[in-house]
Design an enzyme around this catalytic site. Structure first.
Site, short mmCIF file in Angstrom:
data_model
loop_
_atom_site.label_atom_id
_atom_site.label_comp_id
_atom_site.label_asym_id
_atom_site.label_seq_id
_atom_site.Cartn_x
_atom_site.Cartn_y
_atom_site.Cartn_z
N HIS A 79 -16.05 80.56 -29.43
CA HIS A 79 -16.15 79.72 -30.60
C HIS A 79 -16.20 78.28 -30.11
O HIS A 79 -16.65 78.01 -29.01
CB HIS A 79 -14.89 80.05 -31.43
CG HIS A 79 -14.53 79.21 -32.58
ND1 HIS A 79 -15.18 79.29 -33.77
CD2 HIS A 79 -13.55 78.29 -32.72
CE1 HIS A 79 -14.59 78.44 -34.62
NE2 HIS A 79 -13.62 77.83 -34.02
N ASP A 86 -26.80 78.51 -36.36
CA ASP A 86 -25.91 79.21 -35.43
C ASP A 86 -24.64 78.37 -35.32
O ASP A 86 -24.63 77.35 -34.66
CB ASP A 86 -26.60 79.36 -34.08
CG ASP A 86 -25.72 80.07 -33.06
OD1 ASP A 86 -24.58 79.64 -32.84
OD2 ASP A 86 -26.18 81.07 -32.47
N HIS A 109 -26.91 85.08 -23.39
CA HIS A 109 -27.16 86.51 -23.44
C HIS A 109 -28.57 86.83 -22.98
O HIS A 109 -29.48 86.02 -23.14
CB HIS A 109 -26.96 87.04 -24.86
CG HIS A 109 -25.53 86.97 -25.31
ND1 HIS A 109 -25.13 87.34 -26.55
CD2 HIS A 109 -24.41 86.57 -24.67
CE1 HIS A 109 -23.83 87.17 -26.66
NE2 HIS A 109 -23.38 86.70 -25.54
N LYS A 146 -26.67 93.05 -34.98
CA LYS A 146 -26.27 91.78 -34.41
C LYS A 146 -24.85 91.89 -33.86
O LYS A 146 -24.63 91.92 -32.67
CB LYS A 146 -26.39 90.65 -35.45
CG LYS A 146 -26.45 89.24 -34.83
CD LYS A 146 -25.08 88.75 -34.43
CE LYS A 146 -25.10 87.44 -33.69
NZ LYS A 146 -23.74 87.01 -33.34
N GLN A 199 -32.89 87.66 -37.59
CA GLN A 199 -33.17 86.31 -38.09
C GLN A 199 -34.55 86.25 -38.73
O GLN A 199 -34.73 85.71 -39.82
CB GLN A 199 -33.09 85.29 -36.94
CG GLN A 199 -31.66 84.89 -36.56
CD GLN A 199 -31.06 83.87 -37.53
OE1 GLN A 199 -31.54 83.68 -38.65
NE2 GLN A 199 -29.97 83.24 -37.11
N HIS A 243 -28.96 77.48 -29.93
CA HIS A 243 -29.11 77.32 -28.47
C HIS A 243 -30.57 77.38 -28.01
O HIS A 243 -31.20 78.42 -28.10
CB HIS A 243 -28.33 78.42 -27.74
CG HIS A 243 -26.95 78.65 -28.28
ND1 HIS A 243 -25.92 77.76 -28.08
CD2 HIS A 243 -26.42 79.66 -29.01
CE1 HIS A 243 -24.82 78.22 -28.67
NE2 HIS A 243 -25.10 79.37 -29.24
N ASP A 281 -25.13 92.00 -29.93
CA ASP A 281 -25.09 90.67 -29.33
C ASP A 281 -23.65 90.32 -28.92
O ASP A 281 -23.36 90.04 -27.74
CB ASP A 281 -25.64 89.72 -30.40
CG ASP A 281 -25.63 88.26 -30.05
OD1 ASP A 281 -24.82 87.83 -29.24
OD2 ASP A 281 -26.44 87.54 -30.65
N ASN A 282 -22.73 90.41 -29.87
CA ASN A 282 -21.35 90.01 -29.60
C ASN A 282 -20.72 90.89 -28.52
O ASN A 282 -20.01 90.41 -27.64
CB ASN A 282 -20.51 90.10 -30.88
CG ASN A 282 -21.08 89.26 -32.01
OD1 ASN A 282 -22.23 88.83 -31.94
ND2 ASN A 282 -20.29 89.03 -33.04
N SER A 310 -25.90 74.25 -24.02
CA SER A 310 -26.58 75.54 -24.01
C SER A 310 -28.10 75.47 -23.83
O SER A 310 -28.74 76.48 -23.62
CB SER A 310 -26.26 76.30 -25.31
OG SER A 310 -26.83 75.64 -26.41
N ASN A 315 -25.05 87.66 -38.92
CA ASN A 315 -24.02 88.08 -37.97
C ASN A 315 -23.54 89.49 -38.25
O ASN A 315 -23.27 90.26 -37.32
CB ASN A 315 -22.83 87.13 -38.04
CG ASN A 315 -21.74 87.52 -37.05
OD1 ASN A 315 -21.92 87.45 -35.85
ND2 ASN A 315 -20.60 87.98 -37.58
N GLU A 325 -26.13 82.99 -37.87
CA GLU A 325 -26.07 83.88 -36.72
C GLU A 325 -24.67 84.32 -36.32
O GLU A 325 -24.50 85.39 -35.77
CB GLU A 325 -26.68 83.08 -35.55
CG GLU A 325 -26.77 83.72 -34.22
CD GLU A 325 -28.04 84.52 -34.06
OE1 GLU A 325 -28.92 84.45 -34.95
OE2 GLU A 325 -28.15 85.23 -33.06
N SER A 327 -30.46 72.27 -30.43
CA SER A 327 -29.47 73.23 -29.93
C SER A 327 -28.21 73.13 -30.78
O SER A 327 -27.98 72.11 -31.43
CB SER A 327 -29.14 72.92 -28.48
OG SER A 327 -29.30 74.05 -27.66
N CYS A 364 -21.98 89.75 -24.56
CA CYS A 364 -20.87 89.15 -23.81
C CYS A 364 -20.48 90.00 -22.60
O CYS A 364 -20.07 89.46 -21.58
CB CYS A 364 -19.66 88.95 -24.72
SG CYS A 364 -19.96 87.66 -25.95
N SER A 387 -30.73 90.42 -32.26
CA SER A 387 -30.21 89.37 -33.15
C SER A 387 -31.34 88.61 -33.81
O SER A 387 -31.33 88.37 -35.02
CB SER A 387 -29.37 88.38 -32.33
OG SER A 387 -28.31 89.06 -31.71
#
Lengths: 485, 485, 485, 485
Positions: C350, C139, C404, C235, C416, C62, C239-240, C90, C230, C205, C85, C244, C412
C-alpha cells in the site's frame, strides 16, 4: 501363543498368527507385484536359469506384503527360503500366512514378545540336519548377530567350558540372546560354527546393521562376506528418504488421526530418514523443528526453511516428536514429562532405545492407557498430563501402519536380490573376503533403470561424442564413486 | 443385521454394531476433545446456561469420533439428541457405541445397506409421541429431504388420496425413500407435516446440501429456516480444503498402501476440495493433472504448476483418479475400461454418482474382487486388466479412513453449534424466515479465534487509529462480505 | 528535472526521462505482448469495431511495460489516452518513452518527487480546451481523489470564496494536493467541476483505491460511477497473489542480492498479497512468520505451517520484514531500532505509511547511506547497527524490480479494458449510477478463459444433463456470487 | 577497450571498467561481509597470525562482490593477490573497481571478448620479475589449463623448436590460448615452466574444473597438487544446489521479467545444479520436465513429482529451457528451431557449448535482436518465430544477474580459504603430491558450523555414551566418507 512349529500339508514348517488370512495376503501380494517392477524384472531375467538352485536363504526382515514379493522372487530364482521378522510389530499377518502356505517357511506374527522374537529368529536359521543357511538376508543385523554371538560362545565353550551368562548384561533383549545360545550349547555345541563355515555371505539392509558390520570388519571379527545394501544409492536415498516421507504420516494418521497441519513437529536427526520425515511434516502443513549434532545436516535443514534447535528448547511447545537418529537416548523420560498434554512421541529411526521407554515404563506412578494396539497414552502422576507413544517406541511406520510402500521397497529389495545373486555366483571364486562390500555403481544404476518404465519416464541417451567429453561409457556408470546424488 | 431398535439400561434407544466398543470409543473421544478447542470452548462458554434446555435435535451426519464430540457438546448445552449417519460407510462403530451408551440415541453402523440407511434416518427423526425434532443438523441434506418429500406426499395424499409410487423413479435410492414415505402414510398420514410445523430450522454442512436448500428457496418450497454452515469461511475454506488435504492420502494409504510419489494423479474439479486433494498429491510427490469446467479454477491450477487437461486426454496414463466435483457422471465405465491395470479410482466429492458405479457393476463380464472392505478390484473381461475402486464410489476418506481429523472438524462443528444456538435462541423472534442464511462474519471470525490458541498463535491488535484508517471496528469483523480469503 | 511539457513531432504532449530509450521499450513491449493473451484477444475481438472511438481516457497507473500494452490496447480500440504513473518509483523509463513516442501522452519517470508526481497527475487529466477525460483508469485512486478534492474546493470557493489551506493538514503529500488545487482555482475555478460532469466513470485497480470508493459511496460523495476491478476474481486472486509471489523475491534479489534460504521472514498481513509473499518466502527456503489481526487469515497461515506472532515477538530475530496490510503504522521506527544489523524492511502492500518512514527520517542522529537507488541503509546512532529499507518504504516490487510479470497483469488489465468498455458502452443507458460495481461473473470467467490457451490448458465441457444437475448454464457462469475460489 | 594495464597511486596494477564505481562496490562488499560468516570467521581466527605472509595467490574466479570478500580474506591473512574472472560476463564492475582500488591487482570487466578474457588471465598469472604465483584459486580450471598448455608447449619447443599452431584446432577459444602461448614463447620460453616449478598447488571450485584435474591425474600429466573444493559437501551440496535454486529465477526475472508460474520448464540434467533449478521452477509455479541420462537421478526427479522425458518429446511445448549438465551439445539449433515463439533458452551448468551457440549463430538467415545486454532474441527466417537466449549461452545467473548470493558463497569460499591454507602450510612437508585431494570431513563440518550462528541454529551435543554407541568422536566428524547427505 504356544511356541510350536506347525507344518503345511506339504510338510513345510511355519508359525504364523492366522493361516486363514492367506487368501487376503495373496490378493495384496498380487497388487504389490504390479508396484514392484524391479523384483518382477528379476524374475523375468533370472527366473529361467534358476541361479539360486540349491541355495538355502534365511531372511530376517519385516514380514510384510513387500517382503513377500521379495521372498517369492528368491524362490522363483530357485532358492529355498526360511524367514522371520526383524521387529516384533512389523509383521503383516496376512502376508505371513500367504507365504507360509505357498512359498517359504515363515516364523513371524505381529506383536511378538522378545522371547518369541528370538525363537522365530532361531527357527529361521534352523535348516535341520541338512545344514544351512547358505545366505542371509538381514535387516538390522539380528540374524548376523546371533551367529556371531553363537560362534563366540561355542569357541569359548570349547576352550574353557564356560557358557554365556545372561546376567552379565543389563540389556533385557541381550539376556534373551545369551539364554538361547547357552541353552543351545548343551544340545549342539557346534551349531553356529557349522553355520558360519557354510555361510557364503549376508546382505544387509539398514544403516544400523551396516554400522555393526563395519565395526566387526574393523575389529577383525566378521565371520563371512557382507554386502552393504543400505548404501546403494537406490536404497538409502530412496527407501530411507521417500519411504519415510510416505510412511511417517501414514503411521501418524492410522495411530492417532491427528491433524498434522498447524502442529509443531520436532524431527530428531536430519539424515536421509530425517529428511524424509521433515519433508512429510512440512508438506502436511506442520511447522518443523530439527535437532542435529552434525553441522552439515543442520545447515541443510536451515536451507529448507526448517528451524534447528535442541530438544530442550522446544520440548514443551511441540506437538509431535519423531526420532530418526540411529542413536540412543534421544527422548528421555524427563523430556516426556515436560511435554504438552497428548504430545505424540514416536520413533522411525532405529531400535526402541531412541526413546527412553525403560525410563517411561518405570517412572513412579505413571499410568499406561492403551487406546488401541501400538497406541498408548502414558499419564504422569504429577501433572495428570499424558503423552501418546506409538508402537511402544519401536518403528512406528511398521508398528502402526504397513511400512514403506511397495514401489520404493522394490528398489531396496532388487538390491537385495542382486546382492544375494552376486554372493552366490561368486561363492567359489574368492571374490568376496570377510569384508563389507558395496554393490558396484552399474548395478545401482540398473536397479534405478528397472523402475523408470512403471512411472512413464524416458531416459536421454548420450552420444559417443558426449560420453567421451565427460569421460564416461555411453552405457554408464555415469558418476564417480564419491558422487552424492 | 435385524432392524430392531435396542435400548440402553436407561431406556435410550439405539442401534449400533457392537456396544462392546464403547470404551475404545470413549478413549478416542477424549483424545479428540483435546484437538477440538472450538467445541470445548462452547461447552465452557454456554454450558452453564443450558441454552438448549428443551430442544430436541436430530442429526444426520457421519457418526465419527469428531461427531461424537459435537453431539456431546449439544447435550452439554442441554439438548436431547438423536443421530444417524449420512453415509453408509462413514460410521466409526466405536464412536457410535460410546455415544449410544453415554449420550444420545444413535442409529448407525459402518456398512449399512441403503435400506438400513434410510431406516436409521427415520429412527433419528422419530421422537415418539412427544414430537420432534426441534432442530436438524444436516450433512448432505438427507434428513431435510425426507421431511420435504414426506410433507409433499402427505399433502398430495390429503388432497387426492394418492400415495407415492417408488416405480416412478429409476434412482434406486429414491425408490427406497418413496417406499418409506408410502409405508408411513398408512400408519400416520401427518407425521412429516407435524414435524415441519414444529421445526425451528436446520443447519446444513455441505456444498451439496446447501445447493439443494438454495434450490428449494428459489422454488419457494423450503419449509423451515436454514443456516448454510458450509459457506462459513471457517467451514468451506478449512474443512473442504485442509480436511481433504489430510484425509485423501490417508484414505489412499489405508486402502491400497500405494506409493503416491512418482505417480500421475488426476483430480477432477479444482474447487476447495479439489485444491486440497491436488495439494496433497503434489506434496506427496505425484504429478497432478486437474480437470475443470470453470476457467477461473483452471487458471488457479495452472498458477500452481498443475496441468489442466480433460479426462479423455489422460485416462490411459494416470495412476490415481479422484473426483471432487459435486457433479455426476465424471468417471464413466468407458473411462475405466481404458485405464492402466490397477489404476485407483475414488471419490471424495459428493455422492457415489460422481463415478459411474452403475455402469461398472453392470458391465458385461466384469469381475469384482474384494481385497478388503471398501477396496475392490474390478477386472474387465476383454482386457483382463483391473482397476481398484475405493468405498464403492462413495466418500473414500470416510469409507477407507476415518474422515477429516478432529482439529479441522472442530471449526466446522463449532459453526454448527453456533448455527443451532442462533436458530434456537431466535425461534420466537421471527428473525429467520423460510430462507437460507449464512452466519454473520463476526461469528465466523469467532470460530477461527477459538482455534488459534491451541496452535500457539498470537494475534496482532489494531489501534483505534488503524481501525479508523481502514474503516473497521477494532474488534472486527475485518473484511467486507465479498472478501474471498 | 524542469517541469516543462514536451511535444512529439506529431504534436502529442509528454514528459519522460529519456526518449532515446523508446526503441528498447518497444522491444520489451513486443515481448510482453506474447505474454498478455487477454489484452491481445481484446484487440482482435474489439479492434475492428473501434468501440472507444471518441473516448478520452486518462490513466493513473504504474507506467510499466505491461501498462504500455494496456495503453496500446485502449488506443487500438479507438481511444485517445493520457497517462501518468501512480507511484513515484514505478515508471519504467523505456516503457514511458516508447508510449510517448508512439501512442499516448505520457507524464511519468522513475524517481519523481511528490511535487513532480502531482504535476504529472494534473497533466494526465488536462485534456485542454476540448475537455476531458471521459474515462479514468485508476490505481490507488489518486486521479479520482484529485477530482473529488478539486470539486469540493471549487464548490466551497463558489459558495464562500475560501480556497484550500495546505497548512490545514500534517500530511506532506496532501499539502501538495491542496496547493495544486488552490493554485488552479485562480486560473480556472470550474476545471474539476467540468471534469466530473463529463466523466462517464472510473475503473479502479487496487484494494486501497476500492476502499476509498466504497467509503465515498457510503458517504454519498461519489461523483461518478465506478467499477471495482480489484475484486474481480481474475484480479485479486491472481495479480495480488501470484503477482506478488513472483515480484517480492524479484525485488529483494535485485535490491539486495540477499540469500533468502535460511532466513527468517516476517510477513505482516495474510490477505491475498500476504499469502503470495509468504508462499514466495517459504518456497525460497525462508522460515516465515506472519502477523495478522484477522483470526480467519491467521488460521489459514497456521494451516500452511506458518507461525503467527506479533511483530514485537520477533522484531529482533527476523532478517526480512515485508508489509502487505493496506493499513498504516505497521513497522514503526521503534521496531526498526530493535532489528538485527542489516535487517531488510520493505512494503509491497500500500502506501509508504505502512512503514514509519517519517519516524525513521526524523530519528535523531540516524544516518542514511544510499547503496544504490531504492536501496538505503539507515544506521542508528546508538547501536551503530543498520537496517536496509527498500524503495523508501514504497512498493518495493515496482521500486526495486519491474513489478508484476506480464502474464498476470494481462488478467488484471483485461478486466480494466472490459470495465472501460462496459462504462463507455453504457454511458447513455443509465445502467451505472454513482455507485461502485463489480464486473459480472461471466466476464470474470471470460478473462480467465482468454489466458488458458497460452498455458496449454484444455477445459472440460459440461453436458446439458450435468449442467442441469448442478443448476448452472452449460456455458457458465459456474459459481454463485459468494463463491470464494 | 584498449588492453593497457593501469596502476593505482600505490603502484598496483589493474584493468577494470570504471574505477569510479569503487565506492558503490565498497558499500556492497560491506553488506556482503555480514552475510559471509565463514569468511569473516577466517579473518578473526587466522588474521592475527598472518599465515599467508609471503604467498602470492592468483585467482581466476568470477570477479563478483562475494569474490571481493574472498580476496580481502586472503589479503587479511597476509597474501598478495592478482585476480581475473573465469567468465566473460560474470564480473561485477563495481566489485572489480573496489578491489582494484583497495586490495589486489584485478583484471576483469563485464563483457570481455575472448581475446580480452585470456589477456586478463595472463595478467593475473604475471607476477613480474619476482616470480609467482605460489597458489592458484581456480574456477573452471582456465588458469590451470593455461599453465599446463604453456608447459607442454615450452617442453615441445625446447625439444623440437616447434611452436603451437592455433589452426590445429577448430575451437575458437583454444585457438586464442595457443596464440597467447605461441607469442609468449618468443619472449620467454620458460615462463610457464618456472611457474609450475614454484607452484605449491591449486584449489578448484567447480565440477567441470575438477573433472579436468582428475583426467590429468589419471593421465599422469598433473603438474602440481590440487585440492578439489567442489566435492566438499559444503560446496557441491550447497552452492550448486541452493545457489542455483536462488540464482536461476533471479537471472530469468532480470533478463526477461517473464512469469514463471504456469509455464513449462525443461531442466536438462538433474545433478546438484539441476536439482536446485528444478526446485526453483517448481516452487515458482512452473510445471517442470527433466531430461536425464542417469537412471538414478531420473528416479529422484520422479519421486519429486517431476516428469522425465527427452528433449525431443517436449521441445515444441515448453516455455523455458535450462541446461545444467556439464556436458556439451544439449540443446542444438535444430531443437531451437522447433521451439515456441519466445521460448527462453539458457545455461547454468558449464561452458556455452551446452547450447549450440555456434549452430545458432551460423544458421542461414537467422536474425539476432539484442533486447538488452545478455538478452537476445534470435528469429529464424523460415518460421518468423524467435527464441530468447540468455547470456549468449554462458552462465545465465552470472551473466544476467549477480550470481549466487553471499551466504552460500561464504560456504564455498571458506572451503577455498581452508584449502589454500592447507596447501600453503604443508608446502614443505610433502603431504600433497601431484594428485587431486578432497578436504577432510572435519574441515567440511567446520565450514558448516561457521554458518549456523548467523541463521540462529543451535546444535545438539552428543554425550560420550552416545558417541561411543555410534562409534564417532564426540566432536565429530560424524559421518563415514561415503555418506551422501
Amino acid at each position: 501363543m504356544a511356541l510350536l512349529v506347525e507344518k503345511t500339508t506339504s510338510g513345510r514348517e511355519y508359525k504364523v498368527k492366522d493361516m486363514s488370512q492367506a487368501d487376503f495376503g495373496r490378493l495384496e501380494i498380487e497388487l504389490a507385484e504390479v508396484e514392484m517392477p524391479g523384483l518382477m524384472s528379476c524374475r523375468t531375467e533370472f527366473g529361467p536359469s534358476q541361479p539360486f538352485k540349491g541355495a538355502k536363504i534365511t531372511g530376517s526382515l519385516h514380514m510384510t506384503i513387500q517382503t513377500a514379493v521379495l521372498i517369492e522372487t528368491l524362490t522363483a530364482l530357485g532358492a529355498e527360503v526360511r524367514w522371520c521378522s526383524c521387529n516384533i510389530f512389523s509383521t503383516q499377518d496376512h502376508a505371513a500366512a500367504a507365504i507360509a502356505r505357498d512359498s517359504a517357511a515363515v516364523f513371524a506374527w505381529k506383536g511378538e514378545t522378545l522371547q518369541e522374537y528370538w525363537w522365530c529368529t532361531e527357527r529361521a536359521l534352523d535348516w535341520g540336519p541338512g545344514g544351512g543357511p547358505d545366505l542371509i538376508v538381514d535387516d538390522g543385523g539380528d540374524a548376523t548377530l546371533l551367529i556371531h554371538e553363537g560362534v563366540k560362545a561355542e569357541e569359548e565353550y570349547e576352550k574353557t567350558g564356560k557358557v554365556p551368562d545372561p546376567n552379565s548384561t543389563d540389556n533385557a533383549e541381550f539376556q534373551i540372546v545369551l539364554t538361547i545360545i547357552r541353552d543351545g550349547l548343551k544340545s549342539d555345541p557346534k551349531k553356529y560354527t557349522r553355520m558360519k563355515e557354510r555361510l557364503v555371505g549376508v546382505s544387509e539392509e539398514t544403516t544400523t546393521g551396516v554400522k555393526r558390520l563395519y565395526q566387526m570388519q574393523a575389529n577383525g571379527t566378521l565371520l563371512f562376506p557382507a554386502i552393504n545394501v543400505n548404501d546403494s544409492v537406490t536404497k538409502s536415498k530412496f527407501d530411507n528418504l521417500y519411504g519415510c516421507r510416505h510412511s511417517l504420516p501414514d503411521g501418524l494418521m492410522r495411530a492417532t488421526d491427528v491433524m498434522i497441519a498447524g502442529k509443531v513437529a520436532v524431527v530428531a536427526g536430519y539424515g536421509d530418514v530425517g529428511k524424509g520425515c521433515a519433508a512429510a511434516m512440512k508438506q502436511a502443513g506442520a511447522r518443523v523443528i530439527v535437532t542435529e549434532i552434525d553441522p552439515i545436516c543442520a545447515l541443510q535443514a536451515l536451507m529448507e526453511g526448517l528451524q534447528v534447535l535442541t530438544l530442550e528448547d522446544v520440548v514443551s511447545e511441540a506437538d509431535i516428536f519423531v526420532t530418526t537418529t540411529g542413536n540412543k537416548d534421544i527422548i528421555m523420560v524427563d523430556h516426556m514429562r515436560k511435554m504438552k498434554n497428548n504430545a505424540i512421541v514416536c520413533n522411525i529411526g532405529h531400535f526402541d532405545n531412541e526413546i527412553d521407554m525403560h525410563g517411561l515404563e518405570t517412572y513412579p506412578g505413571v499410568k499406561r492407557i492403551t487406546i488401541k494396539p501400538q497406541t498408548d497414552r502414558w499419564v504422569f502422576p504429577d501433572t495428570n498430563s499424558g503423552i501418546i507413544v506409538l508402537a511402544e517406541g519401536r518403528l512406528m511406520n511398521l508398528g502402526c501402519a504397513t511400512g514403506h510402500p511397495s514401489f520404493v521397497m522394490s528398489c531396496s529389495f532388487t538390491n537385495q536380490v542382486i546382492a544375494q545373486l552376486e554372493l552366490w555366483n561368486e561363492r567359489k571364486t574368492g571374490k568376496y573376503e570377510k569384508k563389507v562390500y558395496v554393490l558396484p555403481k552399474h548395478l545401482d544404476e540398473k536397479v534405478a533403470a528397472l523402475h523408470l518404465g512403471k512411472l512413464g519416464a524416458k531416459l536421454t541417451k548420450l552420444t559417443k561424442d558426449q560420453a567421451d567429453y565427460i569421460s564416461v561409457p555411453v552405457e554408464g556408470p555415469y558418476k564417480p564413486p564419491h558422487y552424492r546424488y
